[in-house]
Motif scaffolding. Sequence first.
Motif, PDB file in Angstrom:
ATOM      1  N   MET A 165       2.130   0.595  12.333  1.00 23.65           N
ATOM      2  CA  MET A 165       2.194   1.364  13.572  1.00 23.65           C
ATOM      3  C   MET A 165       1.962   2.838  13.283  1.00 23.65           C
ATOM      4  O   MET A 165       2.648   3.435  12.453  1.00 23.65           O
ATOM      5  CB  MET A 165       3.544   1.170  14.260  1.00 23.65           C
ATOM      6  CG  MET A 165       3.635   1.892  15.612  1.00 23.65           C
ATOM      7  SD  MET A 165       5.173   1.557  16.516  1.00 23.65           S
ATOM      8  CE  MET A 165       4.833  -0.097  17.131  1.00 23.65           C
ATOM      9  N   GLY A 166       0.984   3.427  13.989  1.00 22.95           N
ATOM     10  CA  GLY A 166       0.662   4.824  13.816  1.00 22.95           C
ATOM     11  C   GLY A 166       1.156   5.685  14.962  1.00 22.95           C
ATOM     12  O   GLY A 166       2.044   5.292  15.731  1.00 22.95           O
ATOM     13  N   ARG A 167       0.555   6.847  15.096  1.00 21.13           N
ATOM     14  CA  ARG A 167       0.971   7.805  16.110  1.00 21.13           C
ATOM     15  C   ARG A 167       0.849   7.197  17.519  1.00 21.13           C
ATOM     16  O   ARG A 167      -0.128   6.516  17.828  1.00 21.13           O
ATOM     17  CB  ARG A 167       0.128   9.074  16.012  1.00 21.13           C
ATOM     18  CG  ARG A 167       0.644  10.223  16.870  1.00 21.13           C
ATOM     19  CD  ARG A 167      -0.221  11.447  16.751  1.00 21.13           C
ATOM     20  NE  ARG A 167       0.379  12.568  17.463  1.00 21.13           N
ATOM     21  CZ  ARG A 167      -0.239  13.715  17.705  1.00 21.13           C
ATOM     22  NH1 ARG A 167      -1.484  13.885  17.290  1.00 21.13           N
ATOM     23  NH2 ARG A 167       0.374  14.687  18.349  1.00 21.13           N
ATOM     24  N   HIS A 168       1.865   7.445  18.343  1.00 19.83           N
ATOM     25  CA  HIS A 168       1.930   6.931  19.708  1.00 19.83           C
ATOM     26  C   HIS A 168       1.839   5.408  19.758  1.00 19.83           C
ATOM     27  O   HIS A 168       1.397   4.835  20.758  1.00 19.83           O
ATOM     28  CB  HIS A 168       0.840   7.557  20.583  1.00 19.83           C
ATOM     29  CG  HIS A 168       0.893   9.053  20.632  1.00 19.83           C
ATOM     30  ND1 HIS A 168       2.075   9.756  20.698  1.00 19.83           N
ATOM     31  CD2 HIS A 168      -0.098   9.982  20.604  1.00 19.83           C
ATOM     32  CE1 HIS A 168       1.820  11.056  20.724  1.00 19.83           C
ATOM     33  NE2 HIS A 168       0.518  11.219  20.655  1.00 19.83           N
ATOM     34  N   GLY A 169       2.254   4.743  18.681  1.00 16.48           N
ATOM     35  CA  GLY A 169       2.320   3.288  18.671  1.00 16.48           C
ATOM     36  C   GLY A 169       1.012   2.581  18.422  1.00 16.48           C
ATOM     37  O   GLY A 169       0.959   1.348  18.522  1.00 16.48           O
ATOM     38  N   ARG A 170      -0.034   3.314  18.080  1.00 15.20           N
ATOM     39  CA  ARG A 170      -1.329   2.664  17.858  1.00 15.20           C
ATOM     40  C   ARG A 170      -1.347   1.958  16.497  1.00 15.20           C
ATOM     41  O   ARG A 170      -0.983   2.548  15.485  1.00 15.20           O
ATOM     42  CB  ARG A 170      -2.466   3.682  17.904  1.00 15.20           C
ATOM     43  CG  ARG A 170      -2.677   4.303  19.271  1.00 15.20           C
ATOM     44  CD  ARG A 170      -3.903   5.214  19.264  1.00 15.20           C
ATOM     45  NE  ARG A 170      -4.114   5.824  20.569  1.00 15.20           N
ATOM     46  CZ  ARG A 170      -4.743   5.235  21.575  1.00 15.20           C
ATOM     47  NH1 ARG A 170      -5.228   4.014  21.422  1.00 15.20           N
ATOM     48  NH2 ARG A 170      -4.888   5.855  22.731  1.00 15.20           N
ATOM     49  N   PRO A 171      -1.783   0.700  16.451  1.00 16.40           N
ATOM     50  CA  PRO A 171      -1.891   0.012  15.164  1.00 16.40           C
ATOM     51  C   PRO A 171      -3.094   0.513  14.372  1.00 16.40           C
ATOM     52  O   PRO A 171      -4.108   0.897  14.948  1.00 16.40           O
ATOM     53  CB  PRO A 171      -2.080  -1.453  15.572  1.00 16.40           C
ATOM     54  CG  PRO A 171      -2.710  -1.387  16.914  1.00 16.40           C
ATOM     55  CD  PRO A 171      -2.170  -0.152  17.585  1.00 16.40           C
TER      56      PRO A 171
ATOM     57  N   VAL B 112      -5.785   9.060   5.456  1.00 13.45           N
ATOM     58  CA  VAL B 112      -5.619  10.472   5.801  1.00 13.45           C
ATOM     59  C   VAL B 112      -6.959  11.083   6.176  1.00 13.45           C
ATOM     60  O   VAL B 112      -7.078  11.792   7.179  1.00 13.45           O
ATOM     61  CB  VAL B 112      -4.973  11.244   4.635  1.00 13.45           C
ATOM     62  CG1 VAL B 112      -4.934  12.747   4.944  1.00 13.45           C
ATOM     63  CG2 VAL B 112      -3.559  10.734   4.366  1.00 13.45           C
ATOM     64  N   LEU B 113      -7.995  10.806   5.391  1.00 14.57           N
ATOM     65  CA  LEU B 113      -9.313  11.354   5.689  1.00 14.57           C
ATOM     66  C   LEU B 113      -9.842  10.858   7.028  1.00 14.57           C
ATOM     67  O   LEU B 113     -10.545  11.588   7.738  1.00 14.57           O
ATOM     68  CB  LEU B 113     -10.289  10.995   4.569  1.00 14.57           C
ATOM     69  CG  LEU B 113     -10.020  11.669   3.213  1.00 14.57           C
ATOM     70  CD1 LEU B 113     -10.965  11.127   2.155  1.00 14.57           C
ATOM     71  CD2 LEU B 113     -10.156  13.189   3.330  1.00 14.57           C
ATOM     72  N   LYS B 114      -9.487   9.622   7.394  1.00 13.19           N
ATOM     73  CA  LYS B 114      -9.912   9.066   8.682  1.00 13.19           C
ATOM     74  C   LYS B 114      -9.104   9.620   9.854  1.00 13.19           C
ATOM     75  O   LYS B 114      -9.448   9.382  11.011  1.00 13.19           O
ATOM     76  CB  LYS B 114      -9.781   7.541   8.659  1.00 13.19           C
ATOM     77  CG  LYS B 114     -10.782   6.847   7.755  1.00 13.19           C
ATOM     78  CD  LYS B 114     -10.511   5.354   7.670  1.00 13.19           C
ATOM     79  CE  LYS B 114     -10.686   4.677   9.031  1.00 13.19           C
ATOM     80  NZ  LYS B 114     -10.443   3.214   8.929  1.00 13.19           N
ATOM     81  N   GLY B 115      -8.026  10.337   9.567  1.00 14.08           N
ATOM     82  CA  GLY B 115      -7.200  10.897  10.622  1.00 14.08           C
ATOM     83  C   GLY B 115      -6.126   9.957  11.135  1.00 14.08           C
ATOM     84  O   GLY B 115      -5.458  10.263  12.125  1.00 14.08           O
ATOM     85  N   GLU B 116      -5.932   8.815  10.476  1.00 10.95           N
ATOM     86  CA  GLU B 116      -4.917   7.852  10.897  1.00 10.95           C
ATOM     87  C   GLU B 116      -3.533   8.214  10.365  1.00 10.95           C
ATOM     88  O   GLU B 116      -2.514   7.802  10.928  1.00 10.95           O
ATOM     89  CB  GLU B 116      -5.291   6.452  10.414  1.00 10.95           C
ATOM     90  CG  GLU B 116      -6.593   5.933  11.004  1.00 10.95           C
ATOM     91  CD  GLU B 116      -7.122   4.718  10.280  1.00 10.95           C
ATOM     92  OE1 GLU B 116      -7.806   3.904  10.927  1.00 10.95           O
ATOM     93  OE2 GLU B 116      -6.871   4.583   9.059  1.00 10.95           O
ATOM     94  N   MET B 117      -3.496   8.955   9.247  1.00 14.43           N
ATOM     95  CA  MET B 117      -2.255   9.353   8.613  1.00 14.43           C
ATOM     96  C   MET B 117      -2.351  10.818   8.205  1.00 14.43           C
ATOM     97  O   MET B 117      -3.428  11.410   8.224  1.00 14.43           O
ATOM     98  CB  MET B 117      -1.975   8.486   7.366  1.00 14.43           C
ATOM     99  CG  MET B 117      -1.702   7.024   7.639  1.00 14.43           C
ATOM    100  SD  MET B 117      -1.358   6.080   6.128  1.00 14.43           S
ATOM    101  CE  MET B 117       0.174   6.830   5.552  1.00 14.43           C
ATOM    102  N   SER B 118      -1.200  11.363   7.820  1.00 12.81           N
ATOM    103  CA  SER B 118      -1.120  12.674   7.194  1.00 12.81           C
ATOM    104  C   SER B 118      -0.554  12.491   5.791  1.00 12.81           C
ATOM    105  O   SER B 118      -0.037  11.423   5.459  1.00 12.81           O
ATOM    106  CB  SER B 118      -0.213  13.614   7.995  1.00 12.81           C
ATOM    107  OG  SER B 118      -0.801  13.967   9.231  1.00 12.81           O
ATOM    108  N   LEU B 119      -0.657  13.526   4.990  1.00  7.05           N
ATOM    109  CA  LEU B 119      -0.002  13.463   3.686  1.00  7.05           C
ATOM    110  C   LEU B 119       1.513  13.382   3.870  1.00  7.05           C
ATOM    111  O   LEU B 119       2.198  12.653   3.150  1.00  7.05           O
ATOM    112  CB  LEU B 119      -0.361  14.690   2.850  1.00  7.05           C
ATOM    113  CG  LEU B 119      -1.813  14.817   2.392  1.00  7.05           C
ATOM    114  CD1 LEU B 119      -2.012  16.129   1.649  1.00  7.05           C
ATOM    115  CD2 LEU B 119      -2.208  13.644   1.489  1.00  7.05           C
ATOM    116  N   ILE B 120       2.043  14.131   4.838  1.00  7.36           N
ATOM    117  CA  ILE B 120       3.480  14.189   5.089  1.00  7.36           C
ATOM    118  C   ILE B 120       3.771  13.748   6.521  1.00  7.36           C
ATOM    119  O   ILE B 120       3.151  14.230   7.467  1.00  7.36           O
ATOM    120  CB  ILE B 120       4.021  15.616   4.877  1.00  7.36           C
ATOM    121  CG1 ILE B 120       3.637  16.147   3.493  1.00  7.36           C
ATOM    122  CG2 ILE B 120       5.537  15.642   5.071  1.00  7.36           C
ATOM    123  CD1 ILE B 120       4.179  15.338   2.323  1.00  7.36           C
ATOM    124  N   GLY B 121       4.725  12.855   6.663  1.00  8.60           N
ATOM    125  CA  GLY B 121       5.125  12.364   7.977  1.00  8.60           C
ATOM    126  C   GLY B 121       5.983  11.125   7.817  1.00  8.60           C
ATOM    127  O   GLY B 121       6.199  10.637   6.698  1.00  8.60           O
TER     128      GLY B 121
END
Length: 226
Positions: free
Chosen positions: A81-87, A135-144
């Motif tokens: 699960m990513g930001r705002h609940g997006r898989p 992270v490069l795809k914008g799905e994650m950050s290094l920190i979070g």
Amino acid sequence: MLGWSSQMPRAGGVPVGPAPGLRRLGGRRAGAGRAYPLAKRGFDLVGAGLLLVPLALAALALLALNPWLNRGRLFFVQERMGRHGRPFRAWKFRTMAAAPIERGAFDPLDRHRITPLGQLLRRARVDELPQALNVLKGEMSLIGPRPDYYPHALVYADTVPGYRDRHAVKPGISGLAQTELGYADGPDGIRAKVQADLLYVRTASLALDLRIARKTLAVILHRQGA
């Protein structure tokens, strides 16, 4: 129950799009101005770019070692699960013997499946390196906040207070919960992790990200990984 899993369209058994009912945090959040998101994205791109070299070297080494010490696929890909609940599909180096996921949302980690080489990868956090691609795809950050397995996240959202709000920001490779609490499982561990994640969401700043990054490196150097 909030009906996330029953109301969402599915693709291959995985819900598509954000989970219904997921709300953004109200009020002003530290670091919520324009400067911080731009600085954080720049930090993510530079950091993830630097991780590509050790990622490539680790992949080459594991291609040679896995047939003998960790038989099976090089990568483990899992819907989280990513930001705002997006898989999204999170990438890791595989550390466990291949088997269907049977562990429940609050069950302890099935450590008996971790291979000896996998244990080494986990302690050195090398297994997380492929998430530099997320992270490069914008799905994650290094920190979070660390992203959870999607079916488990749906359970936590219905049962753990504040769990939804931790998804107001992108998930991270490392986070405040990881540096302060370590690996967390079971109801008490999940609740403690959520409280640490919510503290991060409320106080996020580039200075805090840098502090968590430094502490993550210290944890790795002292071999305190999961």
